[in-house]
Design a protein around this motif. Structure first.
Motif, PDB file in Angstrom:
ATOM      1  N   LEU A  46    -105.733  21.300  24.694  1.00  0.00           N
ATOM      2  CA  LEU A  46    -105.483  21.300  26.011  1.00  0.00           C
ATOM      3  C   LEU A  46    -104.750  20.047  26.267  1.00  0.00           C
ATOM      4  O   LEU A  46    -103.680  19.691  27.051  1.00  0.00           O
ATOM      5  CB  LEU A  46    -106.296  21.820  27.083  1.00  0.00           C
ATOM      6  CG  LEU A  46    -106.006  21.962  28.505  1.00  0.00           C
ATOM      7  CD1 LEU A  46    -105.023  23.203  28.532  1.00  0.00           C
ATOM      8  CD2 LEU A  46    -107.087  22.232  29.328  1.00  0.00           C
ATOM      9  N   VAL A  47    -105.662  18.820  26.179  1.00  0.00           N
ATOM     10  CA  VAL A  47    -105.284  17.554  26.347  1.00  0.00           C
ATOM     11  C   VAL A  47    -104.054  17.161  25.561  1.00  0.00           C
ATOM     12  O   VAL A  47    -103.146  16.359  26.052  1.00  0.00           O
ATOM     13  CB  VAL A  47    -106.330  16.628  26.255  1.00  0.00           C
ATOM     14  CG1 VAL A  47    -105.933  15.088  26.157  1.00  0.00           C
ATOM     15  CG2 VAL A  47    -107.625  16.690  27.039  1.00  0.00           C
ATOM     16  N   ILE A  48    -103.745  17.635  24.146  1.00  0.00           N
ATOM     17  CA  ILE A  48    -103.097  17.141  23.366  1.00  0.00           C
ATOM     18  C   ILE A  48    -101.450  17.818  23.876  1.00  0.00           C
ATOM     19  O   ILE A  48    -100.346  17.219  24.207  1.00  0.00           O
ATOM     20  CB  ILE A  48    -102.980  17.600  22.018  1.00  0.00           C
ATOM     21  CG1 ILE A  48    -104.089  16.646  21.356  1.00  0.00           C
ATOM     22  CG2 ILE A  48    -101.676  17.471  21.105  1.00  0.00           C
ATOM     23  CD1 ILE A  48    -104.491  17.191  19.854  1.00  0.00           C
ATOM     24  N   GLY A  49    -101.462  18.905  24.435  1.00  0.00           N
ATOM     25  CA  GLY A  49    -100.492  19.798  25.041  1.00  0.00           C
ATOM     26  C   GLY A  49     -99.982  18.866  26.331  1.00  0.00           C
ATOM     27  O   GLY A  49     -98.533  19.026  26.580  1.00  0.00           O
ATOM     28  N   ALA A  50    -100.779  18.649  27.031  1.00  0.00           N
ATOM     29  CA  ALA A  50    -100.608  17.920  28.439  1.00  0.00           C
ATOM     30  C   ALA A  50     -99.899  16.657  27.944  1.00  0.00           C
ATOM     31  O   ALA A  50     -99.119  16.265  28.778  1.00  0.00           O
ATOM     32  CB  ALA A  50    -101.765  17.745  29.269  1.00  0.00           C
ATOM     33  N   LEU A  51    -100.443  15.845  27.207  1.00  0.00           N
ATOM     34  CA  LEU A  51    -100.037  14.595  26.688  1.00  0.00           C
ATOM     35  C   LEU A  51     -98.427  14.568  26.386  1.00  0.00           C
ATOM     36  O   LEU A  51     -97.379  14.034  26.442  1.00  0.00           O
ATOM     37  CB  LEU A  51    -100.711  13.688  25.704  1.00  0.00           C
ATOM     38  CG  LEU A  51    -102.076  13.563  26.071  1.00  0.00           C
ATOM     39  CD1 LEU A  51    -102.838  12.900  25.093  1.00  0.00           C
ATOM     40  CD2 LEU A  51    -101.977  12.547  27.354  1.00  0.00           C
ATOM     41  N   LEU A  52     -98.130  15.729  25.324  1.00  0.00           N
ATOM     42  CA  LEU A  52     -96.868  15.724  24.773  1.00  0.00           C
ATOM     43  C   LEU A  52     -95.859  16.386  25.927  1.00  0.00           C
ATOM     44  O   LEU A  52     -94.711  16.044  25.915  1.00  0.00           O
ATOM     45  CB  LEU A  52     -96.962  17.133  23.697  1.00  0.00           C
ATOM     46  CG  LEU A  52     -97.616  16.740  22.465  1.00  0.00           C
ATOM     47  CD1 LEU A  52     -97.628  18.092  21.615  1.00  0.00           C
ATOM     48  CD2 LEU A  52     -96.836  15.506  21.582  1.00  0.00           C
ATOM     49  N   GLY A  53     -96.291  17.230  26.820  1.00  0.00           N
ATOM     50  CA  GLY A  53     -95.617  17.841  27.785  1.00  0.00           C
ATOM     51  C   GLY A  53     -95.134  16.733  29.052  1.00  0.00           C
ATOM     52  O   GLY A  53     -93.966  16.789  29.366  1.00  0.00           O
ATOM     53  N   ASN A  54     -96.239  15.694  29.178  1.00  0.00           N
ATOM     54  CA  ASN A  54     -95.839  14.851  30.441  1.00  0.00           C
ATOM     55  C   ASN A  54     -95.102  13.592  29.887  1.00  0.00           C
ATOM     56  O   ASN A  54     -94.585  12.649  30.649  1.00  0.00           O
ATOM     57  CB  ASN A  54     -97.027  14.626  30.998  1.00  0.00           C
ATOM     58  CG  ASN A  54     -97.645  15.676  31.872  1.00  0.00           C
ATOM     59  OD1 ASN A  54     -97.178  15.824  33.038  1.00  0.00           O
ATOM     60  ND2 ASN A  54     -98.162  16.579  31.664  1.00  0.00           N
ATOM     61  N   LEU A 297    -100.416  26.009  26.646  1.00  0.00           N
ATOM     62  CA  LEU A 297    -100.985  25.844  28.205  1.00  0.00           C
ATOM     63  C   LEU A 297    -100.620  24.241  28.635  1.00  0.00           C
ATOM     64  O   LEU A 297    -100.251  24.097  29.453  1.00  0.00           O
ATOM     65  CB  LEU A 297    -102.235  26.517  28.321  1.00  0.00           C
ATOM     66  CG  LEU A 297    -102.545  27.899  28.415  1.00  0.00           C
ATOM     67  CD1 LEU A 297    -103.948  28.433  28.136  1.00  0.00           C
ATOM     68  CD2 LEU A 297    -101.917  28.555  29.610  1.00  0.00           C
ATOM     69  N   GLY A 298    -101.249  23.577  27.749  1.00  0.00           N
ATOM     70  CA  GLY A 298    -101.101  22.145  28.197  1.00  0.00           C
ATOM     71  C   GLY A 298     -99.945  21.784  28.112  1.00  0.00           C
ATOM     72  O   GLY A 298     -99.646  20.826  29.071  1.00  0.00           O
ATOM     73  N   ALA A 299     -99.058  22.130  27.375  1.00  0.00           N
ATOM     74  CA  ALA A 299     -97.573  21.643  27.372  1.00  0.00           C
ATOM     75  C   ALA A 299     -96.892  22.001  28.608  1.00  0.00           C
ATOM     76  O   ALA A 299     -95.948  21.543  29.133  1.00  0.00           O
ATOM     77  CB  ALA A 299     -96.900  22.297  26.307  1.00  0.00           C
ATOM     78  N   GLY A 300     -97.386  23.053  29.412  1.00  0.00           N
ATOM     79  CA  GLY A 300     -96.581  23.332  30.744  1.00  0.00           C
ATOM     80  C   GLY A 300     -97.406  22.807  31.831  1.00  0.00           C
ATOM     81  O   GLY A 300     -96.843  23.136  33.176  1.00  0.00           O
ATOM     82  N   VAL A 301     -98.286  21.776  31.663  1.00  0.00           N
ATOM     83  CA  VAL A 301     -98.819  21.096  32.794  1.00  0.00           C
ATOM     84  C   VAL A 301     -97.911  20.076  33.511  1.00  0.00           C
ATOM     85  O   VAL A 301     -97.445  19.292  32.498  1.00  0.00           O
ATOM     86  CB  VAL A 301    -100.147  20.493  32.342  1.00  0.00           C
ATOM     87  CG1 VAL A 301    -100.966  19.577  33.461  1.00  0.00           C
ATOM     88  CG2 VAL A 301    -101.346  21.728  31.987  1.00  0.00           C
ATOM     89  N   ASP A 302     -97.839  19.866  34.715  1.00  0.00           N
ATOM     90  CA  ASP A 302     -96.955  18.807  35.303  1.00  0.00           C
ATOM     91  C   ASP A 302     -98.276  17.953  36.028  1.00  0.00           C
ATOM     92  O   ASP A 302     -98.566  18.304  37.132  1.00  0.00           O
ATOM     93  CB  ASP A 302     -95.957  19.303  36.193  1.00  0.00           C
ATOM     94  CG  ASP A 302     -95.201  18.160  36.720  1.00  0.00           C
ATOM     95  OD1 ASP A 302     -95.614  17.177  36.916  1.00  0.00           O
ATOM     96  OD2 ASP A 302     -93.898  18.658  37.034  1.00  0.00           O
ATOM     97  N   ILE A 303     -98.563  16.860  35.478  1.00  0.00           N
ATOM     98  CA  ILE A 303     -99.623  16.025  36.266  1.00  0.00           C
ATOM     99  C   ILE A 303     -99.092  15.518  37.536  1.00  0.00           C
ATOM    100  O   ILE A 303    -100.074  15.549  38.586  1.00  0.00           O
ATOM    101  CB  ILE A 303     -99.871  14.834  35.282  1.00  0.00           C
ATOM    102  CG1 ILE A 303    -100.714  15.239  33.872  1.00  0.00           C
ATOM    103  CG2 ILE A 303    -100.915  14.031  36.129  1.00  0.00           C
ATOM    104  CD1 ILE A 303    -100.888  14.395  32.831  1.00  0.00           C
ATOM    105  N   GLY A 304     -98.054  15.297  37.869  1.00  0.00           N
ATOM    106  CA  GLY A 304     -97.636  14.904  39.237  1.00  0.00           C
ATOM    107  C   GLY A 304     -97.670  15.931  40.179  1.00  0.00           C
ATOM    108  O   GLY A 304     -98.238  15.636  41.276  1.00  0.00           O
ATOM    109  N   LYS A 305     -97.591  17.424  39.904  1.00  0.00           N
ATOM    110  CA  LYS A 305     -97.859  18.423  40.629  1.00  0.00           C
ATOM    111  C   LYS A 305     -99.217  18.696  40.934  1.00  0.00           C
ATOM    112  O   LYS A 305     -99.854  19.000  42.015  1.00  0.00           O
ATOM    113  CB  LYS A 305     -97.048  19.661  40.225  1.00  0.00           C
ATOM    114  CG  LYS A 305     -95.647  19.546  40.291  1.00  0.00           C
ATOM    115  CD  LYS A 305     -94.873  20.691  39.834  1.00  0.00           C
ATOM    116  CE  LYS A 305     -93.232  20.610  40.012  1.00  0.00           C
ATOM    117  NZ  LYS A 305     -92.709  21.996  39.444  1.00  0.00           N
ATOM    118  N   ILE A 306    -100.038  18.393  39.942  1.00  0.00           N
ATOM    119  CA  ILE A 306    -101.511  18.652  39.819  1.00  0.00           C
ATOM    120  C   ILE A 306    -101.973  17.568  41.038  1.00  0.00           C
ATOM    121  O   ILE A 306    -102.767  17.924  41.819  1.00  0.00           O
ATOM    122  CB  ILE A 306    -102.025  18.470  38.652  1.00  0.00           C
ATOM    123  CG1 ILE A 306    -101.749  19.708  37.745  1.00  0.00           C
ATOM    124  CG2 ILE A 306    -103.691  18.429  38.768  1.00  0.00           C
ATOM    125  CD1 ILE A 306    -102.323  19.525  36.341  1.00  0.00           C
TER     126      ILE A 306
END
Length: 336
Positions: A46-54, A297-306
């Motif tokens: 999940l973290v890897i996906g979020a890092l890649l996406g953001n 799932l992580g790749a679809g995360v937008d940290i700014g919106k969170i």
């Protein structure tokens, strides 16, 4: 006849870039988990996906494959999860332990939603947090995300809360169990009933020895079984709400296909018709699919919106975590 092969070829071509990113994420998560066994591979993915996406490493061409992994592969993984659980494992726990499980799951599920709505959080987000903390973490959230109507960022936030507090529980609950002087069965029951994700349960229980681990896994997988009636209940409530509102949209099935598949796999495991080699292959496939789904799932995360959601989700997560830990411990001390 030529149309179907051409469509299949196009679909494969569209999905391949995303599958490649998911596979790289799975490989990275597997390496990290091998080096740090106490860290869940699903969490790392999940973290890897979020890092890649953001950080701009997920081009538009990879989106279809990653979204397919996040939804379709997740559901296949949940189906295969049923092959870990047999009815005999449930009955061997005894009526008092089953009472602890049912009480903890439903008390957490409903109270988390009630508290979250009082805090002004959306109904869909509260449903995700209540399901994730009450049943089986990331997999449970994914199972109800469609019915919840929550946004992608709310889904990502709910998963982040389960990851954060479940990781804290890996260390806190075994330590607290020592302070309370719990027996192996009591500690295993508390870990199985009070820790969220299956991988987190295994990590927490592994510190206590074989008896603690065996009990914790049996309790945890029995909690997973309650995913079926809860998802069915959520879909029935959604159907009634749609009918009362006069909406003509397609109503969801009371029992989603993948939940029916999960129950069928429990039945297959109970009948003991599959050899251990096949079960081992299914377990490996389950882990790979769930890990790939977490990358998607992580790749679809937008940290700014969170961040825009503010501190209230974190407070709800803390309250839910303390609540399930306290409820499950109290039930264990009173009944086990």
């Amino acid at each position: 006849m030529n149309g179907a092969p051409a469509s299949l070829l196009r679909a494969c071509r569209d999905l391949t870039p995303g599958f490649a990113v998911a596979a790289l994420g799975v490989a990275g998560a597997t390496v990290v988990n091998a080096a740090l066994p106490s860290v869940s591979r699903l969490v790392v993915a999940l973290v890897i996906g979020a890092l890649l996406g953001n950080f701009g490493f997920v081009p538009q061409t990879t989106r279809p494959g990653l979204q397919f992994a996040a939804k379709r592969l997740m559901r296949v993984g949940v189906v295969l999860l049923g092959l870990r659980l047999s009815v005999s494992q449930i009955t061997d726990l005894g009526p008092t332990t089953l009472l602890v499980i049912v009480f903890t799951v439903f008390a957490t599920f409903f109270s988390t939603q009630a508290i979250g709505r009082q805090m002004g959080l959306s109904r869909g987000f509260c449903l995700l947090v209540g399901t994730g903390f009450g049943i089986c973490g990331l997999s449970a959230i994914a199972a109800v995300e469609d019915a919840s109507g929550a946004s992608d960022d709310e889904i990502a936030t709910a998963m982040g809360l389960v990851t954060l507090f479940g990781t804290m529980a890996i260390f806190a609950i075994p330590y607290a169990g020592g302070l309370f002087g719990l027996t192996d069965v009591e500690l295993g029951t508390w870990i199985g009933a009070g820790v969220h994700d299956t991988a987190q349960v295994v990590a927490a229980a592994s510190t206590g020895g074989a008896a603690v681990l065996t009990t914790a896994i049996a309790v945890k997988l029995t909690r997973v079984l309650l995913l079926a009636p809860i998802v069915a209940g959520v879909n029935v409530a959604r159907s009634r709400s749609a009918a009362n509102s006069g909406l003509t949209t397609k109503r969801p099935s009371p029992i989603p296909l993948f939940i029916a598949g999960f129950m069928a796999c429990v039945l297959i495991r109970t009948l003991d018709v599959l050899p251990n080699s096949t079960l081992d292959v299914a377990k490996t496939a389950e882990g790979l699919m769930l890990t790939a789904a977490m990358v998607g799932l992580g790749a679809g995360v937008d940290i700014g919106k969170i961040r825009e959601l503010g501190p209230r989700p974190l407070v709800l997560g803390a309250v839910s975590w303390i609540g399930i830990a306290t409820l499950s411990l109290g039930a264990v001390l009173l009944t086990v």
